[in-house]
Motif scaffolding. Structure first.
Motif, PDB file in Angstrom:
ATOM      1  N   ARG A 177       0.811  -1.216   0.000  1.00 56.58           N
ATOM      2  CA  ARG A 177       0.000   0.000   0.000  1.00 56.58           C
ATOM      3  C   ARG A 177       0.843   1.265   0.000  1.00 56.58           C
ATOM      4  O   ARG A 177       0.327   2.363  -0.198  1.00 56.58           O
ATOM      5  CB  ARG A 177      -0.933   0.015   1.209  1.00 56.58           C
ATOM      6  CG  ARG A 177      -0.242   0.021   2.550  1.00 56.58           C
ATOM      7  CD  ARG A 177      -1.225   0.031   3.697  1.00 56.58           C
ATOM      8  NE  ARG A 177      -0.622  -0.415   4.942  1.00 56.58           N
ATOM      9  CZ  ARG A 177      -1.265  -0.488   6.100  1.00 56.58           C
ATOM     10  NH1 ARG A 177      -2.531  -0.119   6.152  1.00 56.58           N
ATOM     11  NH2 ARG A 177      -0.666  -0.924   7.181  1.00 56.58           N
ATOM     12  N   ARG A 178       2.142   1.142   0.225  1.00 55.51           N
ATOM     13  CA  ARG A 178       3.014   2.309   0.226  1.00 55.51           C
ATOM     14  C   ARG A 178       3.323   2.804  -1.180  1.00 55.51           C
ATOM     15  O   ARG A 178       3.920   3.858  -1.351  1.00 55.51           O
ATOM     16  CB  ARG A 178       4.331   1.977   0.949  1.00 55.51           C
ATOM     17  CG  ARG A 178       4.164   1.662   2.426  1.00 55.51           C
ATOM     18  CD  ARG A 178       5.496   1.341   3.058  1.00 55.51           C
ATOM     19  NE  ARG A 178       6.468   2.414   2.795  1.00 55.51           N
ATOM     20  CZ  ARG A 178       7.761   2.328   3.084  1.00 55.51           C
ATOM     21  NH1 ARG A 178       8.249   1.222   3.621  1.00 55.51           N
ATOM     22  NH2 ARG A 178       8.576   3.335   2.833  1.00 55.51           N
ATOM     23  N   TYR A 179       2.914   2.052  -2.189  1.00 52.32           N
ATOM     24  CA  TYR A 179       3.257   2.386  -3.570  1.00 52.32           C
ATOM     25  C   TYR A 179       1.991   2.713  -4.358  1.00 52.32           C
ATOM     26  O   TYR A 179       0.913   2.180  -4.065  1.00 52.32           O
ATOM     27  CB  TYR A 179       4.007   1.220  -4.216  1.00 52.32           C
ATOM     28  CG  TYR A 179       5.269   0.860  -3.457  1.00 52.32           C
ATOM     29  CD1 TYR A 179       6.471   1.495  -3.736  1.00 52.32           C
ATOM     30  CD2 TYR A 179       5.234  -0.081  -2.421  1.00 52.32           C
ATOM     31  CE1 TYR A 179       7.624   1.186  -3.017  1.00 52.32           C
ATOM     32  CE2 TYR A 179       6.375  -0.389  -1.697  1.00 52.32           C
ATOM     33  CZ  TYR A 179       7.570   0.254  -1.998  1.00 52.32           C
ATOM     34  OH  TYR A 179       8.703  -0.045  -1.281  1.00 52.32           O
ATOM     35  N   GLN A 181      -4.251  -2.842  -0.955  1.00 48.70           N
ATOM     36  CA  GLN A 181      -4.540  -2.500   0.426  1.00 48.70           C
ATOM     37  C   GLN A 181      -4.521  -3.779   1.281  1.00 48.70           C
ATOM     38  O   GLN A 181      -4.594  -4.894   0.759  1.00 48.70           O
ATOM     39  CB  GLN A 181      -5.926  -1.839   0.528  1.00 48.70           C
ATOM     40  CG  GLN A 181      -6.000  -0.501  -0.194  1.00 48.70           C
ATOM     41  CD  GLN A 181      -5.008   0.495   0.376  1.00 48.70           C
ATOM     42  OE1 GLN A 181      -4.966   0.745   1.584  1.00 48.70           O
ATOM     43  NE2 GLN A 181      -4.192   1.088  -0.494  1.00 48.70           N
ATOM     44  N   PRO A 182      -4.395  -3.626   2.599  1.00 45.03           N
ATOM     45  CA  PRO A 182      -4.414  -4.816   3.468  1.00 45.03           C
ATOM     46  C   PRO A 182      -5.662  -5.658   3.233  1.00 45.03           C
ATOM     47  O   PRO A 182      -6.764  -5.148   3.038  1.00 45.03           O
ATOM     48  CB  PRO A 182      -4.384  -4.217   4.866  1.00 45.03           C
ATOM     49  CG  PRO A 182      -3.691  -2.901   4.691  1.00 45.03           C
ATOM     50  CD  PRO A 182      -4.143  -2.389   3.360  1.00 45.03           C
ATOM     51  N   GLU A 189      -4.269  -7.887   7.074  1.00 45.26           N
ATOM     52  CA  GLU A 189      -2.832  -8.077   6.943  1.00 45.26           C
ATOM     53  C   GLU A 189      -2.323  -7.383   5.679  1.00 45.26           C
ATOM     54  O   GLU A 189      -2.985  -7.409   4.630  1.00 45.26           O
ATOM     55  CB  GLU A 189      -2.493  -9.561   6.883  1.00 45.26           C
ATOM     56  CG  GLU A 189      -2.771 -10.294   8.179  1.00 45.26           C
ATOM     57  CD  GLU A 189      -2.293 -11.731   8.126  1.00 45.26           C
ATOM     58  OE1 GLU A 189      -2.103 -12.252   6.994  1.00 45.26           O
ATOM     59  OE2 GLU A 189      -2.116 -12.326   9.200  1.00 45.26           O
ATOM     60  N   PRO A 190      -1.147  -6.763   5.762  1.00 46.14           N
ATOM     61  CA  PRO A 190      -0.600  -6.095   4.574  1.00 46.14           C
ATOM     62  C   PRO A 190      -0.218  -7.104   3.491  1.00 46.14           C
ATOM     63  O   PRO A 190       0.159  -8.244   3.792  1.00 46.14           O
ATOM     64  CB  PRO A 190       0.642  -5.380   5.123  1.00 46.14           C
ATOM     65  CG  PRO A 190       1.034  -6.167   6.330  1.00 46.14           C
ATOM     66  CD  PRO A 190      -0.249  -6.652   6.927  1.00 46.14           C
ATOM     67  N   VAL A 191      -0.372  -6.680   2.271  1.00 48.65           N
ATOM     68  CA  VAL A 191       0.090  -7.484   1.127  1.00 48.65           C
ATOM     69  C   VAL A 191       1.549  -7.120   0.876  1.00 48.65           C
ATOM     70  O   VAL A 191       1.882  -5.951   0.646  1.00 48.65           O
ATOM     71  CB  VAL A 191      -0.756  -7.204  -0.129  1.00 48.65           C
ATOM     72  CG1 VAL A 191      -0.213  -8.006  -1.313  1.00 48.65           C
ATOM     73  CG2 VAL A 191      -2.211  -7.544   0.133  1.00 48.65           C
ATOM     74  N   LEU A 192       2.392  -8.122   0.938  1.00 48.57           N
ATOM     75  CA  LEU A 192       3.822  -7.868   0.761  1.00 48.57           C
ATOM     76  C   LEU A 192       4.195  -7.905  -0.725  1.00 48.57           C
ATOM     77  O   LEU A 192       3.653  -8.701  -1.503  1.00 48.57           O
ATOM     78  CB  LEU A 192       4.641  -8.900   1.532  1.00 48.57           C
ATOM     79  CG  LEU A 192       4.432  -8.924   3.046  1.00 48.57           C
ATOM     80  CD1 LEU A 192       5.318  -9.981   3.678  1.00 48.57           C
ATOM     81  CD2 LEU A 192       4.706  -7.552   3.642  1.00 48.57           C
ATOM     82  N   CYS A 193       5.099  -7.039  -1.089  1.00 50.01           N
ATOM     83  CA  CYS A 193       5.604  -7.007  -2.463  1.00 50.01           C
ATOM     84  C   CYS A 193       7.117  -6.855  -2.424  1.00 50.01           C
ATOM     85  O   CYS A 193       7.701  -6.545  -1.385  1.00 50.01           O
ATOM     86  CB  CYS A 193       4.966  -5.869  -3.265  1.00 50.01           C
ATOM     87  SG  CYS A 193       5.459  -4.216  -2.697  1.00 50.01           S
TER      88      CYS A 193
END
Length: 210
Positions: free
Chosen positions: A125-127, A132-133, A146-150
């Protein structure tokens, strides 16, 4: 000797220097053959120090070659290209056209864990446009997000970087071709005869076939 060999000799062995002629530049592209004696006379009239005192002067032909480089026309790169030609010749190098370079996608950051080096992940979500979580039901039945990791990546050796490097190489080749023709046309080299040998026009074509 080839034009590249002559440049390497003039700037690398004889340590000739490029000295830009303000009057010559304002006179347009016309330039008469200039020998070292004329250069020394002009320096004397301007009140600058005459060559000598502490080290031997470059050979006459080296001075002539340096004069030709200093007078590169603007359409062949002007002062900027003249400085590049002289610097490369002094080091005995050619422009870096990025041989074997290919665009590569690599992680922005790496870190070490028990399995070795691995790409560092981040919250998507930082990009811009990132996920979104996402909701997930926990063991106690509660909904958690939970955050989605990339894996953030970057491109190295981009197509534009490779193209720019090869454009600079071609510009350098063009300057060498002009210098070869200029020095041959003036006929003022006394100890050097320039051959028709030139560096490869597009060495990356051979590189790409391998």
């Amino acid at each position: 000797m080839s034009i590249l060999g002559a440049l390497n000799w003039a700037f690398g062995t004889e340590m000739a220097r490029v000295e830009f002629d303000e009057m010559g530049e304002t006179a347009g592209s016309l330039r008469v053959g200039v020998d070292p004696i004329w250069v020394m006379m002009q320096r004397g009239q301007l009140g600058t120090k005459i060559d000598g005192g502490g080290s031997s002067s470059p050979a006459d032909d080296a001075e002539v070659i340096a004069s030709a480089v200093a007078n590169l026309p603007l359409e062949w790169g002007g002062r900027s290209m003249a400085s590049t030609v002289a610097s490369l010749a002094r080091a005995g190098r050619t422009p870096d056209w990025m041989p074997n370079a290919r665009p590569l996608v690599v992680p922005v950051d790496m870190h070490m864990n028990q399995h070795g080096w691995t790409a560092r992940t981040d919250d998507a979500r930082r990009y811009p446009g990132g996920w979104q979580p996402q909701p997930r039901r926990g063991r106690k039945g509660r909904i958690v997000h939970e955050p989605v990791l990339c894996c953030p990546v970057r491109v190295v050796n981009t197509a534009s970087q490779i193209a720019a490097a090869r454009r600079r190489y071609l510009d350098w080749i063009g300057a060498l071709i002009w210098l070869h023709g200029d020095l041959r046309a003036t006929g003022i080299l006394t100890t050097i005869e320039l051959s028709e040998e030139f560096p490869p026009m597009a060495p990356w074509r051979t590189d790409e076939r391998n």
